[in-house]
Design a protein around this motif. Structure first.
Motif, short mmCIF file in Angstrom:
data_model
loop_
_atom_site.label_atom_id
_atom_site.label_comp_id
_atom_site.label_asym_id
_atom_site.label_seq_id
_atom_site.Cartn_x
_atom_site.Cartn_y
_atom_site.Cartn_z
N GLY A 1 21.51 -17.27 -7.91
CA GLY A 1 22.90 -16.85 -7.98
C GLY A 1 23.14 -15.60 -8.80
N GLY A 2 22.06 -14.98 -9.29
CA GLY A 2 22.22 -13.80 -10.14
C GLY A 2 22.29 -12.51 -9.36
N LEU A 3 22.81 -11.48 -9.99
CA LEU A 3 22.90 -10.17 -9.37
C LEU A 3 21.51 -9.54 -9.27
CD1 LEU A 3 26.01 -8.75 -11.25
CD2 LEU A 3 25.92 -9.34 -8.82
N GLY A 4 21.34 -8.71 -8.26
CA GLY A 4 20.11 -7.95 -8.14
C GLY A 4 19.99 -6.95 -9.27
N ASN A 5 18.77 -6.43 -9.43
CA ASN A 5 18.52 -5.47 -10.51
C ASN A 5 17.41 -4.52 -10.08
OD1 ASN A 5 16.89 -4.78 -13.23
ND2 ASN A 5 19.08 -4.99 -13.65
N LEU A 6 17.62 -3.23 -10.34
CA LEU A 6 16.62 -2.22 -10.02
C LEU A 6 15.66 -1.98 -11.18
CD1 LEU A 6 19.05 0.26 -8.25
CD2 LEU A 6 17.27 -1.09 -7.12
N GLY A 7 16.20 -1.90 -12.38
CA GLY A 7 15.37 -1.71 -13.56
C GLY A 7 15.13 -0.25 -13.90
N ALA A 8 14.81 -0.01 -15.17
CA ALA A 8 14.67 1.36 -15.69
C ALA A 8 13.53 2.12 -15.01
CB ALA A 8 14.46 1.30 -17.20
N ASP A 9 12.41 1.47 -14.76
CA ASP A 9 11.27 2.18 -14.17
C ASP A 9 11.60 2.67 -12.76
OD1 ASP A 9 9.83 1.68 -16.44
OD2 ASP A 9 8.62 0.05 -15.57
N GLN A 10 12.24 1.82 -11.97
CA GLN A 10 12.58 2.22 -10.61
C GLN A 10 13.65 3.31 -10.59
OE1 GLN A 10 13.41 0.09 -6.27
NE2 GLN A 10 13.73 -1.08 -8.13
N LEU A 11 14.61 3.22 -11.48
CA LEU A 11 15.64 4.25 -11.56
C LEU A 11 15.05 5.59 -11.97
CD1 LEU A 11 18.48 2.12 -13.18
CD2 LEU A 11 18.56 3.18 -10.90
N ALA A 12 14.09 5.57 -12.89
CA ALA A 12 13.42 6.82 -13.30
C ALA A 12 12.64 7.39 -12.12
CB ALA A 12 12.49 6.55 -14.48
N TRP A 13 11.97 6.53 -11.38
CA TRP A 13 11.24 6.99 -10.19
C TRP A 13 12.21 7.59 -9.18
CZ3 TRP A 13 12.20 5.31 -5.24
CH2 TRP A 13 11.35 5.84 -4.25
N LEU A 14 13.37 6.95 -8.97
CA LEU A 14 14.35 7.44 -8.00
C LEU A 14 14.84 8.83 -8.40
CD1 LEU A 14 16.15 6.99 -5.53
CD2 LEU A 14 17.79 5.83 -7.03
N ALA A 15 15.14 9.01 -9.66
CA ALA A 15 15.61 10.32 -10.13
C ALA A 15 14.55 11.40 -9.84
CB ALA A 15 15.93 10.26 -11.61
N ASP A 16 13.30 11.06 -10.09
CA ASP A 16 12.21 12.01 -9.85
C ASP A 16 12.01 12.27 -8.36
OD1 ASP A 16 9.90 13.54 -11.05
OD2 ASP A 16 8.79 12.20 -9.72
N ASP A 17 12.13 11.21 -7.55
CA ASP A 17 11.95 11.34 -6.11
C ASP A 17 12.98 12.27 -5.50
OD1 ASP A 17 10.86 10.18 -3.43
OD2 ASP A 17 13.03 9.84 -3.29
N LYS B 1 0.83 -1.20 0.00
CA LYS B 1 0.00 0.00 0.00
C LYS B 1 0.87 1.26 0.00
CE LYS B 1 -3.76 2.32 2.48
NZ LYS B 1 -4.67 2.29 3.67
N GLY B 2 0.59 2.14 -0.94
CA GLY B 2 1.32 3.41 -1.02
C GLY B 2 2.67 3.32 -1.70
N THR B 3 3.01 2.14 -2.22
CA THR B 3 4.30 1.98 -2.90
C THR B 3 4.12 2.06 -4.41
OG1 THR B 3 4.19 -0.44 -3.10
CG2 THR B 3 5.06 0.47 -1.04
N LYS B 4 5.21 2.08 -5.12
CA LYS B 4 5.21 2.11 -6.58
C LYS B 4 5.76 0.79 -7.11
CE LYS B 4 4.08 6.52 -6.53
NZ LYS B 4 2.75 7.00 -6.96
N GLY B 5 5.37 0.45 -8.32
CA GLY B 5 5.96 -0.71 -9.00
C GLY B 5 5.92 -1.96 -8.15
N ALA B 6 7.09 -2.57 -7.97
CA ALA B 6 7.20 -3.82 -7.21
C ALA B 6 7.29 -3.59 -5.71
CB ALA B 6 8.42 -4.61 -7.69
N GLY B 7 7.10 -2.33 -5.28
CA GLY B 7 7.10 -2.07 -3.84
C GLY B 7 8.09 -1.03 -3.38
N TRP B 8 8.59 -0.17 -4.29
CA TRP B 8 9.54 0.85 -3.86
C TRP B 8 8.81 2.10 -3.41
CZ3 TRP B 8 9.90 -1.14 -9.01
CH2 TRP B 8 9.36 -0.33 -10.01
N TYR B 9 9.45 2.88 -2.55
CA TYR B 9 8.80 4.05 -1.95
C TYR B 9 9.83 4.88 -1.21
CZ TYR B 9 9.11 1.17 2.30
OH TYR B 9 9.57 0.39 3.34
#
Length: 315
Positions: free
Chosen positions: A179-195, A150-158
């Motif tokens: 065993g793979g590396l984590g990933n933030l993704g383009a949508d979350q990075l765009a949200w972070l820049a805006d935030d 609740k109140g988060t964006k996308g997969a749960g970022w806020y």
């Protein structure tokens, strides 16, 4: 970790991190200058309590893995209860808690219910981000989002603000390969820049996510593939602290304006990077287990420029 910004005669700003590495009766107090640690003194329990009593304090727990019952810790639910009991006994109550993922082991409804009942027993607000073990239900993470989204964006970022600090919860475990590396993704990075656009450069930033945002050990997937893009957005801020879980042990790093800190699990330890064939639950003698599990308490001094982290074991 405490960050001091001291202006030298030549005008260059230097960053020092004051770190409490361990608190289990006594703790070792360190200073880190240019990434090089040096012991300052020892903290007794009363001094540690005094540190908790000053400023604004929040608490990090991680990797509770409710539902795990293998040899490394057949009673992971009980060690989470012990951790919450220690939190309730703190001399200074934290303002809130953050949980940096792997709340459950298999994303089962009953596991989420048990975790919520135990963690909720502490009586604090809790801010969550998911671990990869929280997103393996049939709905690919819908069980987590139904409960915590609740109140988060996308997969749960806020993000949120408290006591002059800007907190950012990131999700880097979606579609994670074994065993793979984590990933933030383009949508979350765009949200972070805006935030971050409306946040002043003098505002202290605390970022929390499950997988470390620095390359702890890429061979085991202990890092985030596109973390550099997120960290680039944080370069203009004078004080940035990044809190992670996932690796079930304490590791710290200072790089430029960013201090990274990983937390212990409340469930089971994992081997140090490269010391085993692979990561995963590490079985230790029963008498040693609780010394490898624990929580982290973070105190932000008035004005928000100094952070002190005290890591407490269950032993």
């Amino acid at each position: 970790m405490t960050h001091h910004h001291d202006n030298e005669a030549d005008g260059i700003s230097r960053r020092h991190a004051l770190e409490c590495m361990i608190w289990a009766g006594t703790g070792v107090l360190w200073t880190i200058s240019a990434g090089v640690p040096a012991s300052l003194s020892l903290l007794g329990a009363s001094q540690a309590a005094e540190a908790l009593a000053t400023g604004f304090t929040f608490l990090q727990i991680s990797d509770s893995h409710i539902g795990f019952d293998k040899a490394a810790n057949p009673q992971a639910i009980d060690t989470l209860k012990e951790a919450i009991g220690k939190i309730q006994a703190l001399p200074q109550k934290p303002a809130f808690m953050i949980h940096t993922g792997d709340i459950t082991h298999l994303s089962k409804v009953a596991q989420f219910d048990n975790a919520a009942q135990i963690i909720g027993g502490a009586g604090f607000d809790v801010h969550y981000v998911p671990g990869e073990h929280d997103l393996i239900d049939d709905g690919n993470g819908q069980a987590y989002l139904d409960r915590y989204g609740k109140g988060t964006k996308g997969a749960g970022w806020y993000s949120f603000d408290q006591n002059g600090v800007h907190f950012i919860g990131l999700v880097n475990v979606v579609n994670l390969k074994a065993g793979g590396l984590g990933n933030l993704g383009a949508d979350q990075l765009a949200w972070l820049a805006d935030d971050l656009k409306a946040v002043t450069a003098s505002t202290p930033i605390v970022v929390f996510a499950h997988i470390p945002l620095w390359a702890v050990y890429p061979e085991w997937g202990w890092g985030t593939d596109d973390a550099a893009q997120a960290l680039a957005l944080l370069k203009r801020f004078g004080s940035v602290t990044v809190l992670n879980g996932h690796i079930h042990q304490i590791m710290q790093k200072v790089e430029g304006n960013v201090t990274f800190h990983t937390a212990r699990s409340t469930a089971f330890p994992q081997p140090a990077p490269g010391t085993a064939a692979s990561p995963g639950p590490m079985t230790v003698p029963a008498g040693q287990l609780r010394s490898l599990l624990g929580t982290s308490s973070v105190t932000v001094t008035q004005g928000g420029q100094d952070l002190a982290i005290i890591d407490s074991t269950l032993a």
